[in-house]
Design an enzyme around this catalytic site. Structure first.
Site, mmCIF file in Angstrom:
data_model
loop_
_atom_site.group_PDB
_atom_site.id
_atom_site.type_symbol
_atom_site.label_atom_id
_atom_site.label_comp_id
_atom_site.label_asym_id
_atom_site.label_seq_id
_atom_site.Cartn_x
_atom_site.Cartn_y
_atom_site.Cartn_z
ATOM 1 N N VAL A 31 22.546 -21.620 56.609
ATOM 2 C CA VAL A 31 22.752 -20.870 58.088
ATOM 3 C C VAL A 31 22.614 -20.654 59.719
ATOM 4 C CG1 VAL A 31 22.240 -18.134 58.384
ATOM 5 C CG2 VAL A 31 22.012 -18.351 56.688
ATOM 6 N N LYS A 200 32.556 -5.220 34.501
ATOM 7 C CA LYS A 200 32.381 -7.101 34.614
ATOM 8 C C LYS A 200 34.004 -7.272 34.269
ATOM 9 C CE LYS A 200 27.711 -6.843 33.947
ATOM 10 N NZ LYS A 200 26.646 -6.859 33.168
ATOM 11 N N GLY A 297 19.005 -9.531 34.350
ATOM 12 C CA GLY A 297 16.969 -9.747 35.137
ATOM 13 C C GLY A 297 16.685 -10.050 36.627
HETATM 14 N N1 HSE Z 1 22.316 -4.223 32.434
HETATM 15 C C1 HSE Z 1 23.446 -5.434 32.459
HETATM 16 C C2 HSE Z 1 22.846 -6.379 31.397
HETATM 17 C C3 HSE Z 1 22.516 -5.896 33.538
HETATM 18 O O1 HSE Z 1 22.113 -6.084 30.587
HETATM 19 O O2 HSE Z 1 23.833 -7.483 31.122
HETATM 20 C C4 HSE Z 1 23.634 -7.417 34.517
HETATM 21 O O3 HSE Z 1 24.422 -6.497 34.987
#
Ligand code: HSE
Length: 403
Positions: A31, A200, A297
């Protein structure tokens, strides 16, 4: 000196603080300034925490502090985070987040607010945990026309399916282990019912196709109905079951869905096991590119949050490319009009199956009762398929996808 605030001190929040302090010297070099975390917003009392002097329960401390340059929102959900993120952007602070629910439901609006205040709203950690996907999609593949995206986007369900496929383990036991390892959402129904994957794929589709795709308009199925019998039938046709989110551009619209699917073992997605995620991006010039890595994780996700913090600190204006327009539900092609091949397991004889579905491929498994029949259909429209299923006693169905 540039100051940072972290909203939330759960799995990802504590990981973010840990990764930040572990790599502070190299982050400062990148940075070109001294950095520190000034606040951690957390409603719980944490008297034994190493960084307890930074804890506050009062969001106003953060939003009103001109020293705070970037805010990392890692609370999750929309209830509190939406107001907090909006206020921070309006106060001229860049925000980074791992919160897919927030980005999937409010992304267009928050990106617009960020632009209006010449700050950034980054969300690399919201999809694929530690896998760089948002920035590559947005920048490296920006000259390509993206045609299709398909991914294993949820670590918890991929972990469960892997245990079912490879170890014959039951669903509940596998879910318990995933929870203990910190992969699952606080309410794991978001994982196992497919909502996390749906959010997602909506974020990826919005980014790739330039218009907001809202999760409410996307057909979503989870993995709770999958049985070890289904796993065995799929094995007999050299295939595995994976929870897939896919989105494909069709003219001015998008075909999008989240569902457990039968994937041939030759596919690049078939060998993605345990908590790993993979995202296949198909574009006109580059062809297929697959992004692979740990999708959930503490530390992989925290690493993506800290990378976004660094990027926000390096950029003193709104990124022009990281955006999409708002859109209505008409952008998404209605589910009933989509078509696929289907795997079906039912109580039926072969003659009846053929009279309803025409030519099909029958499957077999050891120990199947005489009354059970499993088969794969030809390409059918979702509406027609649902109609035909009403003529049989169906135990389970899956889509058969060619990725
Ligand atoms: N619960 C989500 C998964 C965590 O198992 O992919 C990550 O977005």
């Amino acid at each position: 000196m540039k100051k940072i605030a972290v909203l939330g001190y759960g799995v990802v929040g504590s990981g973010t603080v840990e990764v930040f302090y572990k790599n502070k010297a190299s982050l400062e070099k990148k940075v070109g300034d001294e950095l520190d975390i000034k606040y951690i917003l957390e409603i719980r009392d944490c008297p034994d925490e190493r960084y307890r002097d930074k804890f506050t329960k009062n969001f106003d401390d953060i939003v009103n502090d001109p020293e705070v340059y970037v805010v990392a929102e890692v609370i999750g959900g929309v209830k509190y985070s939406y107001g907090y993120v909006k206020s921070c952007l309006e106060a001229g602070k860049s925000v980074v987040t791992s919160n897919k629910e927030l980005v999937a439901s409010k992304g267009a609006e928050l990106l617009e607010i960020a632009r209006a205040h010449n700050v950034n709203f980054f969300f690399e950690a919201s999809v694929g945990g530690g896998i760089p996907i948002i920035r590559p999609l947005n920048q490296c593949l920006s000259t390509d026309e993206i045609e299709e995206i398909a991914g294993i986007l949820n670590g918890t369900t991929n972990f469960i399916l892997t245990k079912m496929i490879k170890e014959n383990m039951g669903f509940d036991e596998a879910l318990k282990i995933a929870q203990e390892l910190g992969y699952a959402e606080r309410d794991p129904s978001a994982d196992v019912e497919g909502h996390d994957t749906c959010r997602k794929i909506c974020i990826l589709a919005s980014l790739a196709f330039g218009r907001h795709v809202y999760p409410d308009g996307v057909h979503t199925e989870g993995i709770t109905k999958i049985t070890l019998e289904d796993v065995k039938y799929c094995e007999s046709m050299n295939s595995v079951i994976k929870l897939i989110g896919f989105a494909a551009k069709r003219g001015d619209n998008v075909a999008i869905m989240t569902c457990p699917a039968v994937i041939n073992e030759e596919s690049q997605l078939a060998g993605v096991n345990d908590v790993f995620n993979a995202i296949l991006v198909r574009s006109d010039a580059t062809g297929d590119v697959v992004f692979y890595g740990k999708g959930a994780g503490k530390l992989p996700t925290a690493s993506a949050v800290v990378a976004d913090i660094t990027n926000a600190l390096k950029t003193d204006h709104t990124s022009k490319t990281m955006s999409w327009k708002d859109s209505g539900q008409e952008f998404v092609i209605p589910f009933a009009k989509l078509s696929n091949r289907f795997y079906v397991r039912a109580e039926a004889d072969r003659k009846t199956v053929e009279s309803v579905f025409g030519e099909v491929r029958f499957l077999s498994r050891d120990g199947a009762p005489d009354s059970e029949c499993a088969f794969v259909t030809g390409e059918l429209n979702e509406n027609d398929f649902a109609g035909k299923c009403r003529d049989l006693n169906v135990f389970g169905t899956l889509r058969v996808l060619d990725y």
